[in-house]
Each structure stands twice: as C-alpha cells, then as structure tokens.
Design an enzyme around this catalytic site. Structure first.
Site, PDB file in Angstrom:
ATOM      1  CD  GLU A  69      -1.813  -2.375   1.328  1.00 30.00           C
ATOM      2  OE1 GLU A  69      -2.683  -3.234   1.084  1.00 30.00           O
ATOM      3  OE2 GLU A  69      -0.672  -2.666   1.767  1.00 30.00           O
ATOM      4  CG  HIS A  74      -9.980  -7.399   7.616  1.00 36.05           C
ATOM      5  ND1 HIS A  74      -8.941  -7.933   8.333  1.00 36.05           N
ATOM      6  CD2 HIS A  74      -9.702  -7.651   6.308  1.00 36.05           C
ATOM      7  CE1 HIS A  74      -8.071  -8.497   7.496  1.00 36.05           C
ATOM      8  NE2 HIS A  74      -8.516  -8.341   6.261  1.00 36.05           N
TER       9      HIS A  74
END
Length: 307
Positions: A43, A112
């Site tokens: 990322e 998450h």
C-alpha cells in the site's frame, strides 16, 4: 474514464478480478492493464505512486482493498498527498482519489473493521466524504475525480448490495454539501454512511411515538457543511450525532465541537453523541453488534433529549 484519459485506477486485484467488492469489474477489459493497474500487496508503494502520478498530471483513483490496509500508506497520505501542494509552493496539484471499503462488516474482525476517518481528519489538505447510497456514491465519486484536491472517499463494506434507480443523465454532487434525508421539527439527527439506515429505522419508531426527527446525512466529513447543519439546529434546537466511528477522537467529537463553537446560543439541550465503543471490534457477532450503535439506542437518546 471514457471522457478523461488521465483518469486511472491503482490497487490490489482491481484489474481482471474486478476488485474485492467488484467495484472495478469490467474496467480492465475496457481500458487496459495500464489504466487499471493491478499492484503488489504494498500500500505504501502504490499510494506513493498515485501521488507521483497526480503530480505529473494524471488523476489516479487508488483503492485500498480494505481501508484498514491504508494505514501502511499513512506517510504517503499525510506527508505527501495532503501537504505537497503547500510544501511545493503551489507548484504541484494532487488530484487523487483514495477510496475503498471500511467500517464494521459482519464478523470481519478487528483489523478489517477500521474506521479511518478518525485517523485522517487531522491531516491538512485532505477532503473526506462518505457515501451512503448508490446515487450519492456515483455523484460524489465523479466530483472527487474532478477535484483538484486530494479526496478520501469512504465506502461502507455493508452497503455494496444496495440498489437504487439513478438518473441516466449526467450529474455531479458537491463534495461540501450535506443531504437532508428527512425534514423534521423536534430534533436534528446528524449521521453518515451505514448509520444513516439505523437512524431511518429508528425514525419510524420515533414517528409512531409522536416525535418528528430531522435527519441529515452529513456526507462531507471534512469540511462540515455548517450551513445546512446550522439551519437545522436553529429550527430544532436539539442535536443527536450518530456515528460508527470511535467515540474518542472521532468525527462526532469534531462535529460536536464545531456545533458548540458556532451554534451554542441555539441549543436548548446538551448535544448527545452515539458512537462505537472504544474497543477492538470483536469477531463474535453478538459482541460485534454490542460495539456499534443500534436503532433502539437512537430512539432512547431522542426520548431523553426531547424530555
């Protein structure tokens, strides 16, 4: 992407797989592998590449497969994306969109289930918006891509299955405007993203009990649409904030502060804020439900405010 060849998409599995939630399905076949670029699981690298691409004239849309993963790119989003226009003395614009699924899903676990709006709200130079319907998702996305500023677009993992008839003709929404969801007279309820639906569920119960709540989807998390919010407060004189963000340092805390600073004299009752618990989101479904705001809590809060 058909109208503007500078628009491109970066992210993990955004290409031929179509994205983890199929948001980019079919784009690779239409526009090719370079404009819909599958990236490694890195990322920080592909977000930094997006910032560089924006500096050189492209309009990248960077997808985080899950918004929690973008914590790995916090340096690129903060020190590069948010500040380069200023630190370059205006030589560079950063027209980048950073988007992806976030929020509390169904048993996705703590890592998450992040709500990164609280992390990003203090970064100078970033705009933040949260979509809640197919209509405003399209309109806000178009506006974000066309903006000359870096925009973080928050999508909720549980709202991708929503269906709604949207206009065939072109439309673009304003990134700085809230949406009046339900006009009312007794109390202003400010919310966004998935909590919009919990609020509207609670509103049905409240109407049956004789209350008339005004519901506003703030949509713009930074900056706040204080014009729309203020006009509502001047009418109802009572405010309830409902969010899925954490209570400590969340959007609700910033919104409460802004209301106190700007509309204190119009309030007839203390501002109430319903937020998620300050704990890692549990995996077990009953415990997960207990950490986020439920419609019954909203009903009880309105009854308390309106006493």
């Amino acid at each position: 992407m058909k109208e503007d060849p500078t628009v491109c998409v970066f992210g993990e599995d955004v290409g031929h797989y179509g994205g983890s939630y199929k948001v980019t399905k079919g784009l690779a076949e239409m526009f090719g592998d370079l404009r819909v670029l599958d990236t490694p699981i890195a990322e920080n690298s592909f977000t930094g590449m997006g910032v560089g691409a924006a500096m050189k004239g492209l309009r990248p849309v960077v997808e985080g497969m899950n918004m929690g993963f973008l914590l790995l790119a916090y340096n690129q989003i903060s020190n590069n994306c948010g500040m380069l226009h200023y630190t370059s003395g205006g030589q560079f614009k950063i027209p980048i969109v950073i988007r992806g699924p976030g929020g509390v899903g169904r048993q996705l676990g703590a890592e998450h289930s992040q709500r990164l709006e609280s992390y990003f709200q203090s970064i100078p130079g970033l705009q933040m918006v949260a979509c809640s319907t197919p209509y405003n998702a399209k309109g806000l996305m178009k506006a974000a891509i066309r903006s000359e500023n870096p925009v973080v677009l928050f999508e909720h993992v549980l709202l991708y299955n929503l269906k709604e008839k949207i206009p065939d003709e072109e439309y673009v929404l304003c990134l700085e405007e809230a949406e009046m969801v339900r006009p009312g007279e007794h109390v202003t309820i400010l919310t966004y993203s998935r909590m919009r639906y919990h609020v509207m569920q609670a509103a049905k119960t409240l109407v049956n009990k004789g209350y008339d709540p005004e519901v506003i989807d703030i949509r713009s998390l930074k900056p706040f649409d204080l014009h729309t919010i203020g006009n509502s407060i001047k009418k109802t004189h009572r405010v309830l904030i409902v969010e899925e963000c954490m209570r400590t340092g969340g959007i609700g805390a910033s919104l409460r502060s802004a209301i106190i600073d700007n509309f204190w004299d119009y309030l007839d009752a203390p501002i109430m804020c319903l937020s998620s618990q300050d704990v890692p989101t549990p995996y077990a479904a009953p415990l997960e439900d207990a950490t986020v705001v439920q419609p019954a809590q909203i009903v009880a809060a309105v009854e308390q405010i309106c006493q």
